[in-house]
Write a protein that holds these residues in place. Sequence first.
Motif, PDB file in Angstrom:
ATOM      1  N   GLU A   1      20.323  -4.311  38.820  1.00 13.60           N
ATOM      2  CA  GLU A   1      21.134  -4.748  39.744  1.00 13.60           C
ATOM      3  C   GLU A   1      20.774  -4.216  41.273  1.00 13.60           C
ATOM      4  O   GLU A   1      20.557  -2.918  41.633  1.00 13.60           O
ATOM      5  CB  GLU A   1      22.487  -4.482  39.629  1.00 13.60           C
ATOM      6  CG  GLU A   1      23.282  -4.973  40.522  1.00 13.60           C
ATOM      7  CD  GLU A   1      25.022  -4.366  40.145  1.00 13.60           C
ATOM      8  OE1 GLU A   1      25.270  -3.788  39.372  1.00 13.60           O
ATOM      9  OE2 GLU A   1      25.946  -4.902  41.022  1.00 13.60           O
ATOM     10  N   VAL A   2      20.518  -5.173  42.047  1.00 14.55           N
ATOM     11  CA  VAL A   2      20.256  -4.989  43.581  1.00 14.55           C
ATOM     12  C   VAL A   2      21.470  -4.248  44.237  1.00 14.55           C
ATOM     13  O   VAL A   2      22.546  -4.800  44.065  1.00 14.55           O
ATOM     14  CB  VAL A   2      19.617  -6.007  44.324  1.00 14.55           C
ATOM     15  CG1 VAL A   2      19.576  -5.650  45.675  1.00 14.55           C
ATOM     16  CG2 VAL A   2      18.098  -6.355  43.726  1.00 14.55           C
ATOM     17  N   ARG A   3      21.136  -3.178  44.717  1.00 12.86           N
ATOM     18  CA  ARG A   3      22.328  -2.525  45.621  1.00 12.86           C
ATOM     19  C   ARG A   3      21.846  -2.154  46.790  1.00 12.86           C
ATOM     20  O   ARG A   3      20.903  -1.303  46.999  1.00 12.86           O
ATOM     21  CB  ARG A   3      22.807  -1.315  44.673  1.00 12.86           C
ATOM     22  CG  ARG A   3      24.042  -0.824  45.226  1.00 12.86           C
ATOM     23  CD  ARG A   3      24.671   0.156  44.403  1.00 12.86           C
ATOM     24  NE  ARG A   3      25.957   0.934  44.648  1.00 12.86           N
ATOM     25  CZ  ARG A   3      26.243   2.193  44.835  1.00 12.86           C
ATOM     26  NH1 ARG A   3      25.263   3.034  44.264  1.00 12.86           N
ATOM     27  NH2 ARG A   3      27.470   2.579  45.367  1.00 12.86           N
ATOM     28  N   LEU A   4      22.658  -2.317  47.773  1.00  8.47           N
ATOM     29  CA  LEU A   4      22.456  -1.749  49.304  1.00  8.47           C
ATOM     30  C   LEU A   4      23.625  -1.025  49.852  1.00  8.47           C
ATOM     31  O   LEU A   4      24.504  -1.245  49.660  1.00  8.47           O
ATOM     32  CB  LEU A   4      22.108  -2.973  50.400  1.00  8.47           C
ATOM     33  CG  LEU A   4      20.848  -4.005  49.853  1.00  8.47           C
ATOM     34  CD1 LEU A   4      20.577  -4.806  50.969  1.00  8.47           C
ATOM     35  CD2 LEU A   4      19.718  -3.012  49.709  1.00  8.47           C
ATOM     36  N   VAL A   5      23.311   0.318  50.007  1.00  9.41           N
ATOM     37  CA  VAL A   5      24.039   1.300  50.555  1.00  9.41           C
ATOM     38  C   VAL A   5      24.149   1.583  52.052  1.00  9.41           C
ATOM     39  O   VAL A   5      23.019   1.907  52.459  1.00  9.41           O
ATOM     40  CB  VAL A   5      24.346   2.702  49.678  1.00  9.41           C
ATOM     41  CG1 VAL A   5      25.315   3.618  50.274  1.00  9.41           C
ATOM     42  CG2 VAL A   5      24.665   2.324  48.334  1.00  9.41           C
TER      43      VAL A   5
ATOM     44  N   VAL B   1      20.077  -6.251  54.744  1.00 14.44           N
ATOM     45  CA  VAL B   1      19.723  -7.184  53.890  1.00 14.44           C
ATOM     46  C   VAL B   1      18.215  -6.799  53.666  1.00 14.44           C
ATOM     47  O   VAL B   1      17.498  -5.875  54.035  1.00 14.44           O
ATOM     48  CB  VAL B   1      19.279  -8.635  54.768  1.00 14.44           C
ATOM     49  CG1 VAL B   1      20.549  -9.034  55.181  1.00 14.44           C
ATOM     50  CG2 VAL B   1      18.481  -8.457  55.892  1.00 14.44           C
ATOM     51  N   ALA B   2      17.887  -7.123  52.155  1.00 15.51           N
ATOM     52  CA  ALA B   2      16.613  -6.824  51.595  1.00 15.51           C
ATOM     53  C   ALA B   2      16.020  -7.951  50.589  1.00 15.51           C
ATOM     54  O   ALA B   2      16.893  -8.288  49.914  1.00 15.51           O
ATOM     55  CB  ALA B   2      16.785  -5.497  51.184  1.00 15.51           C
TER      56      ALA B   2
ATOM     57  N   ASN C   1      13.202   4.161  50.060  1.00 16.70           N
ATOM     58  CA  ASN C   1      13.677   3.106  49.943  1.00 16.70           C
ATOM     59  C   ASN C   1      14.976   2.608  51.179  1.00 16.70           C
ATOM     60  O   ASN C   1      15.972   1.967  50.740  1.00 16.70           O
ATOM     61  CB  ASN C   1      14.377   2.616  48.852  1.00 16.70           C
ATOM     62  CG  ASN C   1      13.374   2.361  47.648  1.00 16.70           C
ATOM     63  OD1 ASN C   1      12.295   1.901  48.022  1.00 16.70           O
ATOM     64  ND2 ASN C   1      13.594   2.773  46.553  1.00 16.70           N
ATOM     65  N   THR C   2      14.588   3.336  52.309  1.00 21.45           N
ATOM     66  CA  THR C   2      15.878   3.284  53.374  1.00 21.45           C
ATOM     67  C   THR C   2      15.390   2.533  54.744  1.00 21.45           C
ATOM     68  O   THR C   2      14.277   2.980  55.120  1.00 21.45           O
ATOM     69  CB  THR C   2      16.051   4.772  53.550  1.00 21.45           C
ATOM     70  OG1 THR C   2      16.851   5.307  52.442  1.00 21.45           O
ATOM     71  CG2 THR C   2      17.238   4.822  54.576  1.00 21.45           C
ATOM     72  N   VAL C   3      16.121   1.992  55.417  1.00 19.84           N
ATOM     73  CA  VAL C   3      15.826   1.404  56.567  1.00 19.84           C
ATOM     74  C   VAL C   3      16.772   2.113  57.390  1.00 19.84           C
ATOM     75  O   VAL C   3      17.951   2.149  57.212  1.00 19.84           O
ATOM     76  CB  VAL C   3      15.717  -0.052  56.431  1.00 19.84           C
ATOM     77  CG1 VAL C   3      17.370  -0.616  56.265  1.00 19.84           C
ATOM     78  CG2 VAL C   3      15.453  -0.791  57.699  1.00 19.84           C
TER      79      VAL C   3
ATOM     80  N   CYS D   1      20.666   2.299  55.610  1.00 20.92           N
ATOM     81  CA  CYS D   1      20.715   1.320  54.586  1.00 20.92           C
ATOM     82  C   CYS D   1      19.622   1.993  53.417  1.00 20.92           C
ATOM     83  O   CYS D   1      18.316   1.973  53.711  1.00 20.92           O
ATOM     84  CB  CYS D   1      20.580   0.017  54.820  1.00 20.92           C
ATOM     85  SG  CYS D   1      20.573  -1.101  53.408  1.00 20.92           S
ATOM     86  N   THR D   2      20.108   2.133  52.396  1.00 20.46           N
ATOM     87  CA  THR D   2      19.100   2.571  51.045  1.00 20.46           C
ATOM     88  C   THR D   2      19.477   1.318  50.163  1.00 20.46           C
ATOM     89  O   THR D   2      20.564   1.007  49.645  1.00 20.46           O
ATOM     90  CB  THR D   2      19.701   3.737  50.583  1.00 20.46           C
ATOM     91  OG1 THR D   2      19.447   5.024  51.623  1.00 20.46           O
ATOM     92  CG2 THR D   2      18.947   4.404  49.539  1.00 20.46           C
TER      93      THR D   2
END
Length: 125
Positions: free
Chosen positions: A1-5, A96-97, A76-78, A22-23
């Motif tokens: 499952e894709v997750r963005l924090v 977004v990713a 994996n962070t922006v 955002c990770t």
Amino acid sequence: EVRLVESGGGSVQAGGSLRLSCTASGFTFDDPAMGWYRQAPGNECELVSIISSDGSPLYTSSVKGRFTISRDNAKNTVYLQMNSLKPEDTAVYYCVADRSQTIPFIVIAKGCNYWGQGTQVTVSA
């Protein structure tokens, strides 16, 4: 499952600065394109900035020279450094990713809140 924090955001006066982070996790491929859209009340989702897996940035014209996007692939962070903020930057900012060519289609089909609840940025005059 894709997750963005997402983290960061808040309230500042015009001319101030904020930094968003955002990770991402759960992707089945390495180094997705990542970035930010925003949505102000009554407005459509708007691209702010995207950075590709190789680090190439794309900015909407209204933030060029004020915002800087960067990424740490190992984490994996922006990041989005926002300087010289203006009241018109006030919006909910959504991380977004995905593959770079896919992101716009996801936003159109599912909205810019597809990946998460976003973070509020408020700039007062």
